[in-house]
Scaffold this active site. Sequence first.
Site, PDB file in Angstrom:
ATOM      1  CE  LYS A  46       4.160 -27.264  -1.515  1.00  0.00           C
ATOM      2  NZ  LYS A  46       3.372 -26.863  -2.705  1.00  0.00           N
ATOM      3  CB  CYS A 130       4.409 -28.964  -9.827  1.00  0.00           C
ATOM      4  SG  CYS A 130       4.716 -27.276  -9.246  1.00  0.00           S
TER       5      CYS A 130
HETATM    6  C1  SIN Z   1       3.607 -25.572  -6.108  1.00  0.00           C
HETATM    7  O1  SIN Z   1       4.252 -25.808  -5.074  1.00  0.00           O
HETATM    8  O2  SIN Z   1       4.039 -24.793  -6.967  1.00  0.00           O
HETATM    9  C2  SIN Z   1       2.282 -26.223  -6.347  1.00  0.00           C
HETATM   10  C3  SIN Z   1       2.393 -27.687  -6.386  1.00  0.00           C
HETATM   11  C4  SIN Z   1       1.714 -28.321  -7.540  1.00  0.00           C
HETATM   12  O3  SIN Z   1       1.014 -27.674  -8.318  1.00  0.00           O
HETATM   13  O4  SIN Z   1       1.871 -29.536  -7.720  1.00  0.00           O
END
Ligand code: SIN
Length: 304
Positions: A46, A130
């Site tokens: 993550k 992101c």
């Molecule tokens: C998010 O946590 O908003 C998604 C992560 C990403 O799109 O890189």
Amino acid sequence: MKPNLFVKVAGVTLTNPVIAASGCYGFGDDYTDLYPPNVLGGVSCKGTTLEPRDGNPTPRIAETHGGILNSVGLQNYGVDKFAADFVPKLKAQGCVVIANIAGSTLEDYAEAVSRLDGTDVDLIELNISCPNVKQGGAAFGVTAEGAALVTKAVRAVTKKPIMVKLTPNVTDIVSIAKAVEAEGADALSLINTLLGMRIDINTRRPVLKNNVGGLSGAAVFPVALRMVWQVANAVDIDVVGLGGISSASDAIEMMLAGAKAVQVGTAIISDPFAPLKIIGGISEYMRVNKIKNLTEIIGKVKPW
Ligand code: SIN
């Protein structure tokens, strides 16, 4: 003879080309009852930032036709906990560990990456794509200049291989890919999510509290495939393809387009076994077509 599924990405050897995509597999903990994480080619963890983050207000996930919209906003434990707890746990299980690192400033990116230098992380995936955070993230990834600056800042602080994760929310992804290659990136992963929106017709409110979010899942696959093909033809560094891959045939298309490996994300949410089915399907395709090595597929599309 058993087909050889080994590939090398940015100098890192993967036992097969199927990596769990960041954000859809966590740190593997939720899946260990189903299968050991080391059956995957690698695990992209993550998105992690220098400091812990709570992410965006809920609701931050919405279903759409053939995919999901998310506006999670990089909820994570911060790089120190990631390095101390999650990296050793995944390494002890024999995984190739990919750290997906995001930040708000160049300094954030550099500091977070430098804190991983003494760890067993195999590959840094630089998340400049992101779409759900106000500062940093895709703000760097939407221009060649911004993307180059982050890559340069991070290249200066680590000897670990760097794979830059690109956003599709741009007019010319090839110029951005070339800019990060010129600053010393070892590989590229693409695509992150496409910016989207849903509205509840009864409340007239956007379904996501953030109003907009990133679209992933089967619906985005042809866009991802097109971009991977364009980028793979324009750079010399390795390309990892992702975006809506949900079957072995999608993964093989990605490799024909030029991807050395693939990441599977949203498909895991509806079927945790999707990556295993994809690995098995690739192996079967190779057996049936008498393909001994994936180099016989990678980049071998025959354009008209
Ligand atoms: C998010 O946590 O908003 C998604 C992560 C990403 O799109 O890189």
